[in-house]
Design a protein around this motif. Structure first.
Motif, mmCIF file in Angstrom:
data_model
loop_
_atom_site.group_PDB
_atom_site.id
_atom_site.type_symbol
_atom_site.label_atom_id
_atom_site.label_comp_id
_atom_site.label_asym_id
_atom_site.label_seq_id
_atom_site.Cartn_x
_atom_site.Cartn_y
_atom_site.Cartn_z
ATOM 1 N N THR A 96 -32.233 -35.023 13.817
ATOM 2 C CA THR A 96 -32.727 -33.528 13.760
ATOM 3 C C THR A 96 -34.003 -33.555 13.997
ATOM 4 O OG1 THR A 96 -32.602 -33.698 11.366
ATOM 5 C CG2 THR A 96 -30.377 -32.924 12.705
ATOM 6 N N ALA A 97 -34.850 -34.402 14.465
ATOM 7 C CA ALA A 97 -36.277 -34.226 14.373
ATOM 8 C C ALA A 97 -36.738 -33.531 15.217
ATOM 9 C CB ALA A 97 -36.747 -35.746 14.770
ATOM 10 N N ASP A 98 -36.194 -33.123 16.581
ATOM 11 C CA ASP A 98 -36.802 -31.902 17.330
ATOM 12 C C ASP A 98 -35.583 -31.247 17.783
ATOM 13 O OD1 ASP A 98 -37.544 -30.859 19.620
ATOM 14 O OD2 ASP A 98 -38.244 -32.492 20.589
ATOM 15 N N SER A 99 -35.796 -29.981 17.231
ATOM 16 C CA SER A 99 -34.891 -28.902 17.443
ATOM 17 C C SER A 99 -34.878 -28.307 19.122
ATOM 18 C CB SER A 99 -35.431 -27.490 16.795
ATOM 19 O OG SER A 99 -36.652 -27.018 17.415
ATOM 20 N N HIS B 170 -21.792 -35.382 3.734
ATOM 21 C CA HIS B 170 -21.987 -36.635 4.108
ATOM 22 C C HIS B 170 -23.245 -37.029 4.876
ATOM 23 C CE1 HIS B 170 -17.754 -37.302 3.163
ATOM 24 N NE2 HIS B 170 -17.470 -36.173 3.863
ATOM 25 N N HIS B 171 -23.964 -35.943 5.264
ATOM 26 C CA HIS B 171 -25.367 -36.139 5.892
ATOM 27 C C HIS B 171 -26.281 -35.178 5.115
ATOM 28 C CE1 HIS B 171 -23.925 -39.221 8.567
ATOM 29 N NE2 HIS B 171 -22.746 -38.301 8.883
ATOM 30 N N PRO B 172 -27.542 -35.464 5.037
ATOM 31 C CA PRO B 172 -28.515 -34.471 4.705
ATOM 32 C C PRO B 172 -28.701 -33.490 5.683
ATOM 33 C CG PRO B 172 -29.699 -36.499 5.201
ATOM 34 C CD PRO B 172 -28.263 -36.556 5.753
ATOM 35 N N LEU B 173 -27.861 -32.519 5.871
ATOM 36 C CA LEU B 173 -27.856 -31.487 6.719
ATOM 37 C C LEU B 173 -27.610 -29.974 5.968
ATOM 38 C CD1 LEU B 173 -25.799 -32.915 9.633
ATOM 39 C CD2 LEU B 173 -28.162 -32.443 9.530
ATOM 40 N N ILE B 174 -28.231 -28.893 6.242
ATOM 41 C CA ILE B 174 -28.234 -27.774 5.422
ATOM 42 C C ILE B 174 -28.128 -26.608 6.833
ATOM 43 C CG2 ILE B 174 -29.171 -25.760 4.203
ATOM 44 C CD1 ILE B 174 -30.599 -28.255 2.558
ATOM 45 N N ALA B 175 -27.097 -25.744 6.525
ATOM 46 C CA ALA B 175 -26.813 -24.393 7.450
ATOM 47 C C ALA B 175 -26.891 -23.270 6.286
ATOM 48 C CB ALA B 175 -25.474 -24.649 7.725
ATOM 49 N N LEU C 237 -36.715 -27.463 1.187
ATOM 50 C CA LEU C 237 -35.705 -28.537 1.635
ATOM 51 C C LEU C 237 -36.087 -29.257 2.653
ATOM 52 C CD1 LEU C 237 -33.045 -25.418 1.701
ATOM 53 C CD2 LEU C 237 -33.553 -26.955 -0.189
ATOM 54 N N THR C 238 -36.533 -29.291 3.634
ATOM 55 C CA THR C 238 -37.091 -30.213 4.615
ATOM 56 C C THR C 238 -37.944 -31.193 3.796
ATOM 57 O OG1 THR C 238 -36.906 -28.558 6.507
ATOM 58 C CG2 THR C 238 -38.040 -30.667 6.651
ATOM 59 N N ASP C 239 -38.876 -30.889 3.002
ATOM 60 C CA ASP C 239 -39.690 -31.578 2.323
ATOM 61 C C ASP C 239 -39.085 -32.713 1.411
ATOM 62 O OD1 ASP C 239 -41.754 -30.416 3.620
ATOM 63 O OD2 ASP C 239 -42.306 -28.997 1.753
ATOM 64 N N ALA C 240 -37.834 -32.179 0.805
ATOM 65 C CA ALA C 240 -36.959 -32.917 -0.020
ATOM 66 C C ALA C 240 -35.861 -33.944 0.708
ATOM 67 C CB ALA C 240 -36.183 -31.807 -0.736
ATOM 68 N N GLY C 241 -35.956 -33.817 2.222
ATOM 69 C CA GLY C 241 -35.435 -34.725 2.786
ATOM 70 C C GLY C 241 -34.146 -34.194 3.601
ATOM 71 N N PHE C 242 -33.875 -32.945 3.588
ATOM 72 C CA PHE C 242 -32.954 -32.508 4.301
ATOM 73 C C PHE C 242 -33.194 -31.969 5.672
ATOM 74 C CE2 PHE C 242 -31.649 -32.156 -0.039
ATOM 75 C CZ PHE C 242 -30.432 -32.800 -0.102
ATOM 76 N N ALA C 243 -32.147 -31.903 6.623
ATOM 77 C CA ALA C 243 -32.439 -31.087 7.928
ATOM 78 C C ALA C 243 -32.025 -29.746 7.830
ATOM 79 C CB ALA C 243 -31.997 -31.819 8.899
ATOM 80 N N VAL C 244 -32.893 -28.815 8.056
ATOM 81 C CA VAL C 244 -32.355 -27.304 7.975
ATOM 82 C C VAL C 244 -31.985 -26.840 9.401
ATOM 83 C CG1 VAL C 244 -32.923 -25.114 7.129
ATOM 84 C CG2 VAL C 244 -33.515 -26.922 5.701
#
Length: 159
Positions: free
Chosen positions: A3-6, A81-86, A109-116
């Motif tokens: 998810t590094a590049d939107s 199961h994965h560090p994803l947030i919606a 949240l991104t700074d905490a390691g999640f992909a928003v």
């Protein structure tokens, strides 16, 4: 998930749907304590208050949480199961097209390691994602439930 590049589609990792074959290794877990800590940090940045944090319960494959701040109510889904947030507009049992863009304070949240994930990405068709890593069990569920969007596939309540 990449998810590094939107601007590019998501490449799925096993367990993105929350399903696996019995013979497959266990799925990774997103620790609810880590999610809760990140959510409380987000509330502090937002100048708001955590209303709740609800851990994933079968058949949902996500934790859910609410923050109230001066701009209103913000509800997030943390993938189990994965560090994803919606972000979504309201609490529901399952989601298909209710995804929203994250508030500006969600960068914590991104700074905490999640992909928003953005609403545009979550509302994109599943066909725009690299699904080559999905297991046979996941494809059976997709064919049965017929989700139309990436978000509905990632954040589901299938049994």
């Amino acid at each position: 998930m990449n998810t590094a590049d939107s601007r590019v589609g998501i490449r799925w990792e096993p367990g993105g749907t929350g399903f696996r074959d019995r013979t497959d290794p266990p799925l990774p877990r997103t620790d609810p304590r880590t999610c809760r800590a990140a959510w409380h940090a987000a509330a502090r940045v937002a100048g708001g208050q955590v209303e709740d944090f609800t851990e994933q319960e079968y058949p949902q494959n996500f934790h859910s949480a609410t923050i109230n701040d001066r701009d209103g109510t913000h509800i997030a889904l943390f993938h189990a199961h994965h560090p994803l947030i919606a972000f979504v507009g309201d609490r529901r049992y399952r989601y298909s097209d209710e995804f929203r863009d994250a508030p500006t304070w969600a960068t914590v949240l991104t700074d905490a390691g999640f992909a928003v994930l953005s609403a545009a990405r979550l509302l994109s068709p599943l066909t725009e994602s690299d699904t080559s890593a999905l297991s046979a069990a996941e494809w059976r569920q997709i064919k049965h439930w017929r989700p139309e969007t990436l978000g509905a596939t990632l954040f589901n309540a299938w049994d």
